[in-house]
Enzyme design. Structure first.
Site, PDB file in Angstrom:
ATOM      1  N   ASP A   1       8.319 -11.303   3.676  1.00 15.13           N
ATOM      2  CA  ASP A   1       7.072 -10.553   3.576  1.00 15.13           C
ATOM      3  C   ASP A   1       6.520 -10.159   4.948  1.00 15.13           C
ATOM      4  O   ASP A   1       6.743  -9.065   5.410  1.00 15.13           O
ATOM      5  CB  ASP A   1       6.031 -11.324   2.744  1.00 15.13           C
TER       6      ASP A   1
ATOM      7  N   HIS B   1       4.608  -4.033  -5.719  1.00 14.07           N
ATOM      8  CA  HIS B   1       3.758  -5.201  -5.476  1.00 14.07           C
ATOM      9  C   HIS B   1       2.934  -5.376  -6.742  1.00 14.07           C
ATOM     10  O   HIS B   1       2.035  -4.577  -7.015  1.00 14.07           O
ATOM     11  CB  HIS B   1       2.813  -4.947  -4.299  1.00 14.07           C
TER      12      HIS B   1
ATOM     13  N   HIS C   1      12.295  -8.223   1.060  1.00 13.99           N
ATOM     14  CA  HIS C   1      10.868  -7.870   1.085  1.00 13.99           C
ATOM     15  C   HIS C   1      10.242  -8.187   2.437  1.00 13.99           C
ATOM     16  O   HIS C   1       9.964  -9.340   2.760  1.00 13.99           O
ATOM     17  CB  HIS C   1      10.127  -8.635  -0.027  1.00 13.99           C
TER      18      HIS C   1
ATOM     19  N   HIS D   1       7.535  -6.174   5.608  1.00 19.86           N
ATOM     20  CA  HIS D   1       6.703  -5.011   5.955  1.00 19.86           C
ATOM     21  C   HIS D   1       6.908  -4.732   7.439  1.00 19.86           C
ATOM     22  O   HIS D   1       6.143  -5.201   8.286  1.00 19.86           O
ATOM     23  CB  HIS D   1       5.225  -5.308   5.673  1.00 19.86           C
TER      24      HIS D   1
ATOM     25  N   GLU E   1      -0.328  -9.407  -7.424  1.00 21.94           N
ATOM     26  CA  GLU E   1      -0.424 -10.330  -6.286  1.00 21.94           C
ATOM     27  C   GLU E   1      -1.883 -10.736  -6.126  1.00 21.94           C
ATOM     28  O   GLU E   1      -2.611 -10.258  -5.248  1.00 21.94           O
ATOM     29  CB  GLU E   1       0.095  -9.677  -4.996  1.00 21.94           C
TER      30      GLU E   1
ATOM     31  N   TRP F   1      -1.846 -10.736   8.198  1.00 16.59           N
ATOM     32  CA  TRP F   1      -1.876 -11.607   7.017  1.00 16.59           C
ATOM     33  C   TRP F   1      -1.149 -12.916   7.224  1.00 16.59           C
ATOM     34  O   TRP F   1      -1.411 -13.906   6.559  1.00 16.59           O
ATOM     35  CB  TRP F   1      -1.269 -10.867   5.815  1.00 16.59           C
TER      36      TRP F   1
ATOM     37  N   GLN G   1      -0.397   1.023   0.209  1.00 16.52           N
ATOM     38  CA  GLN G   1      -1.199  -0.187   0.468  1.00 16.52           C
ATOM     39  C   GLN G   1      -2.598  -0.127  -0.161  1.00 16.52           C
ATOM     40  O   GLN G   1      -3.144  -1.132  -0.580  1.00 16.52           O
ATOM     41  CB  GLN G   1      -1.315  -0.383   1.984  1.00 16.52           C
TER      42      GLN G   1
HETATM   43 FE   FE2 Z   1       4.475  -7.558   0.421  1.00 14.65          FE
END
Ligand code: FE2
Length: 405
Positions: free
Chosen positions: A287, A188, A35, A37, A191, A293, A130
Site C-alpha cells: 500500500d 478500493h 497494491h 501508491h 476501506e 498515511w 482518490q
Molecule cells: Fe490503497
C-alpha cells in the site's frame, strides 16, 4: 533448476555457462506487489508530518502536497522505490495512481516510467480516483481520459463518495468502463470501519452481470471485519462465486482502521482466513511507503507478510507458508501474469532467499540473496554478519538455527 534463454527448462545443458550454489535456500518466483501508491511514496513530512497518524490528517496533508506534483517529482520518487522493490525481489508491481487532477500529472509521469523500466519491472497502473468519481468535478471524464491515456486498470473508491447512491453508481461506472475497454478492475472497496459500507456486493453483482470473472479485484474491504457473521458468510460465498481477487494491506490498515473506537479497538481488517478457506484468491499488498498515511516501510512484501502473520493471526504452520503464496503466486493471479512460476516454460524471474524455508523467510524477513530477471542476476544482497563477545571470546551469531537442525 536449469535456465535457458531466460526461461526455466526441464534439464540443464551438459556444460552450463554459469552455476549458482543455492545451499538449500528457499527459491521462489519473483515477488509480486499487487497494491502500492507510487505517486505518493517518499512524501512523508511534506509539507508537514502527520501528527495523529490518522487517515483524515493524511488526506489533508496530501491535499497540500499534491499541489506541488510535477512529472519529474513523481518519477524521481517512484523510481527510487522501484529500485528498493527490485532489491527486495519484486519484479511485478500494480500501482494505483490518483487521477483526481485535471492535468493527470502523476499518471503521465508513471506512464513514462512504466516504459522506461519495462525490461526489468512490469508496472500496471490503476486509474484511481482518490476523491471519488461522482463526487469530484468531471470525475467520469477524468476516468475516461486516464484510460485513453494508458491506464492499465480501472479503479474506484465507492465508500468515499458523497452518498451510497454515488458509491454504487461509481462501481457500475468503473466496471462498465473496464468492460468497454477490455481492462481489469481494481477497486478500493469498503476501506472503512463502517459496517454499512457494502459496495463489495455491488462489485460481485457487476462482475457476474458484465461477465468479468477473473479480471476483478477488490482491495482493502476492511468493513468486512465489522459485518455481522451472517452477512459476511453470504458475501464471502458470493465473492467466491464471482471469482474476485482480494488484496489485503496489513501495514496501512493496521494503523488507519479502528481510529474511531474506544476500547476494545477493532483491528479493522478484512476476513483473510475465511476468504482463503472459501477458495478465494487473496493476496497481500504493501500500500504505502513513507507517505502521509504510513511513514514507514521500504517496499518489502515480506515485511507486510510478517505484519499479517500477527495482525491476521496467521501463525499456524500452514498459514505462515500461505503468506509467501500471497506475495507470489496469488498476487500473480491477481495481476493476470502469464508464464509465472517455477515450472519448465516459465520465465526465470526468481528470488533466492537467505533462508531455508518459507517460515524462516518470514521469521527473519530474510535478505534476498539473489534476484534474477529472465535468468540474469539483477540484485544481490550480502547478508549482515553478527558477532558478539560471549564469555570472553568473540563468537559469530547465526539466527538460522533451524537450518542446521
Ligand atoms: Fe490503497
Amino acid at each position: 533448476m536449469a535456465i535457458r534463454d531466460g526461461r526455466i527448462v526441464a534439464a540443464a545443458a551438459e556444460e552450463p555457462e554459469e552455476t549458482v550454489e543455492a545451499n538449500g535456500a528457499l527459491l521462489t518466483p519473483a515477488l509480486v506487489e499487487p497494491h502500492i501508491h507510487l505517486d505518493a511514496v517518499l512524501t512523508v513530512g511534506q509539507p508537514r508530518h502527520n501528527l495523529t497518524g490518522s487517515l483524515f490528517e493524511g488526506i489533508a496533508i496530501w491535499g497540500e502536497r499534491v499541489k506541488d506534483l510535477t512529472v519529474a517529482d513523481v518519477k524521481a520518487r517512484a523510481e527510487e522505490v522501484l529500485r528498493w522493490q527490485v532489491a527486495n525481489g519484486v519484479l511485478f508491481v500494480r500501482s494505483h495512481v490518483d487521477v483526481c487532477d485535471p492535468q493527470l500529472t502523476a499518471l503521465r509521469a508513471l506512464i513514462e516510467l512504466r516504459a522506461e523500466v519495462k525490461d526489468l519491472v512490469t508496472l500496471q497502473l490503476v486509474a484511481f480516483p482518490q476523491q471519488g468519481i461522482l463526487s469530484f468535478p468531471d470525475g467520469e471524464a477524468l476516468m475516461r481520459q486516464a484510460v485513453t491515456l494508458g491506464a492499465d486498470v480501472v479503479g474506484a473508491i465507492p465508500h468515499f463518495e458523497l452518498t451510497r447512491d454515488y458509491g454504487e453508481r461509481s462501481v457500475k461506472f468503473a466496471m462498465e468502463l473496464a468492460a468497454e475497454h477490455g481492462k481489469p478492475v481494481d477497486i478500493h472497496c469498503d476501506e472503512t470501519d463502517d459496517d454499512h459500507s457494502r459496495f463489495l456486493e455491488v462489485m460481485v453483482a457487476e462482475t457476474i452481470r458484465l461477465k468479468l470473472t477473473g479480471r476483478v479485484t477488490a482491495s482493502h474491504t476492511t468493513a468486512m471485519h465489522s459485518y455481522n457473521n451472517a452477512y459476511a458468510g453470504r458475501l464471502i460465498s458470493n465473492v467466491r462465486r464471482a471469482g474476485l481477487h482480494m488484496v489485503t494491506n496489513p501495514l496501512d490498515n493496521a494503523v488507519l482502521q479502528g481510529r474511531f473506537d474506544h476500547y476494545p479497538i477493532r483491528r479493522g481488517h478484512t476476513r483473510v482466513k475465511e476468504l482463503l478457506a472459501a477458495g478465494v484468491n487473496v493476496c497481500l499488498g504493501h500500500d504505502s511507503v513513507m507517505d502521509p498515511w504510513y511513514p514507514l516501510g521500504y517496499g518489502d512484501p515480506l515485511q507486510a507478510a510478517f505484519v499479517l502473520a500477527h495482525y491476521g493471526q496467521m501463525s499456524g504452520y500452514e498459514e505462515i507458508r500461505t503468506l509467501i503464496d500471497m506475495i507470489t503466486v496469488n498476487a500473480a493471479r491477481t495481476l493476470g501474469l502469464a508464464d509465472y512460476g517455477l515450472a519448465p516454460g516459465c520465465r526465470a524471474d526468481l528470488v533466492l532467499f537467505e533462508a531455508p524455508t518459507e517460515i524462516d523467510a518470514i521469521r527473519l524477513v530474510a535478505p534476498r540473496r539473489l534476484v534474477l530477471k529472465a535468468g540474469r542476476v539483477v540484485a544481490r544482497t550480502e547478508p549482515a554478519r553478527h558477532t558478539i563477545t560471549w564469555r570472553g571470546a568473540e563468537r559469530p551469531v547465526d539466527y538460522q538455527v533451524a537450518a542446521k537442525g
